[in-house]
Design an enzyme around this catalytic site. Structure first.
Site, PDB file in Angstrom:
ATOM      1  N   HIS A  48     -61.140  66.852  50.054  1.00  0.00           N
ATOM      2  CA  HIS A  48     -60.001  66.280  49.313  1.00  0.00           C
ATOM      3  C   HIS A  48     -58.794  67.228  49.423  1.00  0.00           C
ATOM      4  O   HIS A  48     -58.268  67.709  48.413  1.00  0.00           O
ATOM      5  CB  HIS A  48     -60.358  66.007  47.849  1.00  0.00           C
ATOM      6  CG  HIS A  48     -59.446  64.978  47.218  1.00  0.00           C
ATOM      7  ND1 HIS A  48     -59.890  64.000  46.348  1.00  0.00           N
ATOM      8  CD2 HIS A  48     -58.108  64.767  47.345  1.00  0.00           C
ATOM      9  CE1 HIS A  48     -58.861  63.261  45.960  1.00  0.00           C
ATOM     10  NE2 HIS A  48     -57.771  63.715  46.560  1.00  0.00           N
ATOM     11  N   ARG A  95     -58.878  57.070  48.410  1.00  0.00           N
ATOM     12  CA  ARG A  95     -59.862  57.301  47.360  1.00  0.00           C
ATOM     13  C   ARG A  95     -61.255  56.887  47.834  1.00  0.00           C
ATOM     14  O   ARG A  95     -61.414  55.856  48.503  1.00  0.00           O
ATOM     15  CB  ARG A  95     -59.510  56.498  46.099  1.00  0.00           C
ATOM     16  CG  ARG A  95     -58.358  57.063  45.306  1.00  0.00           C
ATOM     17  CD  ARG A  95     -58.697  58.417  44.674  1.00  0.00           C
ATOM     18  NE  ARG A  95     -57.609  58.932  43.852  1.00  0.00           N
ATOM     19  CZ  ARG A  95     -56.725  59.848  44.259  1.00  0.00           C
ATOM     20  NH1 ARG A  95     -56.790  60.362  45.474  1.00  0.00           N
ATOM     21  NH2 ARG A  95     -55.790  60.270  43.425  1.00  0.00           N
TER      22      ARG A  95
HETATM   23  C1  GLV Z   1     -54.574  63.412  45.508  1.00  0.00           C
HETATM   24  O1  GLV Z   1     -55.522  62.754  45.806  1.00  0.00           O
HETATM   25  C2  GLV Z   1     -53.484  62.905  44.726  1.00  0.00           C
HETATM   26  O2  GLV Z   1     -53.604  61.806  44.187  1.00  0.00           O
HETATM   27  O3  GLV Z   1     -52.461  63.599  44.605  1.00  0.00           O
END
Ligand code: GLV
Length: 299
Positions: free
Chosen positions: A262, A214
């Site tokens: 991401h 994160r």
């Molecule tokens: C992605 O970041 C997830 O938490 O699946």
């Protein structure tokens, strides 16, 4: 009763999820349109990182099943009902995808492939020293479903892997003895802003930093300073304080940063729909639910 699919999903993704969930649970009514279901009829919410407040009016909820592995955003929603079990996504296919991304990043750091990419941009032909996998120590922070698989894959590839988990001795010792640090810790009160100037200063000079967890765990200004001073040699970043990474952010054009949107390990409806189905059926049959989040712990 029925299943409400709720969250930030692009139309093709939404269609894929609806199709896979309906295939996996043909006996259930599943919809993303709450007005069609009626809030009182919803007892399962399948959620993809929904904006805070989206589950507020569902008075009969029995299960919140996340399609995301990380549930920090959900837990940050003050309107989330506290007495409803919350399950995170645990899918071996996602762990495999994460292990592939970690392996690519570590391998690229080991063999200088990011440096060769910079050299190509500069039109420079220069051979760099070739390190063996067993000459690199890689720290894997977080040894849960994802970190555990990453650690296995990296050690199978020949790296010296040292795992670290919450409560597992001083983090600085691990940081100071690793050539690459791979972060897979969950975001909690304890890990927020974990990677600050002091932690970067504890790393080996020139170490690689791979953040697959994160963005809020990294003080971005401190990472930029550590990259500029060479304390951190290269960073591979999949996650950021603000996502999408804002235009003009220094990470976009920094020569020692590789940016991913991401996407290190996406939840794949082809495998994850079965994970959801198993938990919905467990609820219907009164069996124990899987992968429940400990709200006190934060993951
Ligand atoms: C992605 O970041 C997830 O938490 O699946």
């Amino acid at each position: 009763m029925s299943v409400y699919l709720c969250g930030e999903l692009e139309p093709p993704e939404l269609e894929a999820w609806l199709r896979r969930l309906r295939e996996a649970l043909p006996e259930e009514t599943i919809d993303h349109d709450l007005s069609r279901l009626g809030p009182a009829m919803v007892d399962v919410a399948v959620v993809a990182n929904p904006a805070p407040g989206r589950l507020r009016d569902l008075g009969n909820l029995q299960l919140i099943q996340s399609l995301w592995a990380g549930v920090d955003r959900l837990l940050g929603d003050a309107t989330l009902p506290l007495d409803v079990p919350l399950a995170r996504m645990v899918d071996p296919a996602m762990a495999d995808a994460m292990a592939e991304t970690a392996l690519w990043a570590v391998l690229s750091l080991q063999r200088g492939f990011f440096a060769y990419q910079r050299q190509q941009q500069a039109g420079r032909w220069q051979v760099l020293p070739q390190r063996r996998a067993d000459e690199l120590t890689v720290a894997v922070l977080g040894l849960g479903e994802l970190g555990g698989r990453v650690a296995q894959r990296l050690s199978a590839q020949g790296y010296r892997v040292q795992g670290w988990r919450r409560g597992g001795g001083p983090l600085e010792t691990v940081l100071g003895s690793s050539d690459v640090v791979v972060n897979l810790l969950p975001l909690t009160g304890e890990t927020s802003a974990l990677f600050n100037a002091a932690r970067f200063a504890a790393m080996k000079p020139g170490a690689g930093f791979v953040n697959l967890a994160r963005g809020a765990q990294v003080v971005e200004a401190d990472l930029l300073a550590a990259l500029d001073s060479g304390r951190v040699g290269h960073a591979v970043l999949d996650v950021f304080q603000t996502e999408p990474l804002p235009a003009g952010h220094a990470f976009w054009s920094h020569p020692s940063v590789t940016v991913l949107p991401h996407a290190a390990a996406l939840t794949d409806p082809r495998s994850a729909a079965a994970v959801v189905a198993a938990n919905v059926r467990a609820l219907r049959d009164g069996r124990p639910l899987a992968h429940l989040v400990d709200r006190g712990r934060g993951y």
